[in-house]
Design a protein around this motif. Structure first.
Motif, PDB file in Angstrom:
ATOM      1  N   THR A   1      -8.219  31.233 -30.928  1.00 46.47           N
ATOM      2  CA  THR A   1      -7.887  31.795 -29.909  1.00 46.47           C
ATOM      3  C   THR A   1      -8.976  32.674 -29.316  1.00 46.47           C
ATOM      4  O   THR A   1      -9.809  33.008 -30.083  1.00 46.47           O
ATOM      5  CB  THR A   1      -6.411  32.880 -29.862  1.00 46.47           C
TER       6      THR A   1
ATOM      7  N   GLU B   1      -5.981  26.988 -29.713  1.00 50.01           N
ATOM      8  CA  GLU B   1      -5.410  27.855 -28.355  1.00 50.01           C
ATOM      9  C   GLU B   1      -4.168  27.402 -27.879  1.00 50.01           C
ATOM     10  O   GLU B   1      -3.857  27.015 -26.831  1.00 50.01           O
ATOM     11  CB  GLU B   1      -6.596  27.532 -27.075  1.00 50.01           C
TER      12      GLU B   1
ATOM     13  N   GLY C   1      -3.060  29.049 -24.697  1.00 48.67           N
ATOM     14  CA  GLY C   1      -3.863  28.856 -23.546  1.00 48.67           C
ATOM     15  C   GLY C   1      -3.220  28.405 -22.532  1.00 48.67           C
ATOM     16  O   GLY C   1      -3.788  28.761 -21.354  1.00 48.67           O
TER      17      GLY C   1
ATOM     18  N   ILE D   1      -3.779  38.151 -29.233  1.00 49.82           N
ATOM     19  CA  ILE D   1      -3.141  37.011 -29.905  1.00 49.82           C
ATOM     20  C   ILE D   1      -3.736  36.857 -31.398  1.00 49.82           C
ATOM     21  O   ILE D   1      -2.942  36.784 -32.372  1.00 49.82           O
ATOM     22  CB  ILE D   1      -3.624  35.464 -29.229  1.00 49.82           C
TER      23      ILE D   1
ATOM     24  N   GLN E   1      -3.720  23.131 -27.305  1.00 51.62           N
ATOM     25  CA  GLN E   1      -3.475  23.848 -26.047  1.00 51.62           C
ATOM     26  C   GLN E   1      -2.697  23.000 -24.833  1.00 51.62           C
ATOM     27  O   GLN E   1      -1.642  23.543 -24.452  1.00 51.62           O
ATOM     28  CB  GLN E   1      -4.901  24.200 -25.464  1.00 51.62           C
TER      29      GLN E   1
END
Ligand code: ADP
Ligand code: MG
Length: 239
Positions: A198, A167, A170, A203, A90
């Motif tokens: 996610t 993620e 994110g 997504i 992320q």
């Protein structure tokens, strides 16, 4: 491609032991695109770190691309991590003082490739993610979406067996997030095996299959169409 069976992991906090993964089993075929969903704290990142050989489980077995990971020594584990796994985070995790090119070359330095080979493969990987003209830029000179594309190029440069992404959208605005997902879909189309975490269904719907975690176990595992159908019928019932 990837097979885990009965994975468990606990963390010690003070003198209590908190079980995080309570027996997780998953089989992912070559070329599959799997999304992992579930509430915050349900163990998704802990699980991904095991798959990425960043950490070891307490018990259970893990086979990746025919290699029995559970029985490897630390040095062999580091080698598998470098050769077989691409990991996208992320927070991008790029070296701040290094150019895109150098960031992408780094995994190949560990792999011991020659300088010319490293250079040509890094340029090729940056082209693949549409960043050839940003080769000599440093992370601070790039947008979030561009930073994540550098991270994807870095993850792919050793031609890993699997691409893991925790993620990856994110920290991105929704437009860059969509752009990154288009990229993952394109990679999937080229045959790359992907597992992506996610918490957004928007997504996850880019994947083929959605696996749901809750309290350290998998509670659902279904084709993306079933999940989308279940969600839309639930809405119909509610309204
Ligand atoms: P998710 O990614 O699904 O949000 P995580 O796998 O990050 O969940 O975390 C699951 C639980 O494990 C959380 O309660 C978290 O606080 C705890 N945890 C994660 N890493 C550690 C660690 N290194 N030490 C102690 N507890 C941890
Ligand atoms: Mg997480």
């Amino acid at each position: 491609m990837l097979h885990v069976e009965g994975l468990t992991k606990s963390y010690k906090t003070g003198d209590s032991t908190l079980p995080i993964l309570k027996g997780v089993s998953l089989l992912v075929e070559q070329g599959e695109f799997v999304a992992i969903m579930g509430p915050s704290g349900s163990g998704k990142s802990t699980f991904m770190n095991m798959l990425g050989c960043l950490d070891r489980p307490d018990s259970g077995t893990y086979t990746l691309d025919g290699i029995e990971i559970s029985s490897l020594k630390d040095k062999q584990l580091a080698h598998v991590r470098n050769q077989k796994i691409g990991f996208v985070f992320q927070s991008f995790n790029l070296l701040a003082r290094s150019t895109s090119l150098h960031n992408v070359e780094l995994p190949m330095m560990y792999a011991g490739l020659s300088r010319t080979e490293r250079r040509s493969r890094a340029v090729e990987a940056l082209k693949r993610v549409g960043l050839a003209e940003r080769m000599h830029h440093k992370p601070t000179q790039l947008s979030g979406g561009q930073k994540q594309r550098v991270a994807i190029a870095r993850a792919l440069v050793n031609r890993p067996a699997i691409l893991l992404a925790d993620e990856p959208t994110g920290n991105l605005d929704s437009r860059s997030g969509t752009e990154i997902m288009a990229m993952f879909q394109e990679l999937h189309g080229q045959g790359v095996t992907i597992i992506l975490v996610t918490h957004e269904l928007d997504i996850a719907q880019h994947a083929q299959r959605i696996v749901t975690f809750k309290d350290g176990v998998i509670i659902r595992d279904e084709p993306v169409e079933d999940r989308l159908f279940a969600t839309s019928s639930a809405e119909v019932i509610v309204t």
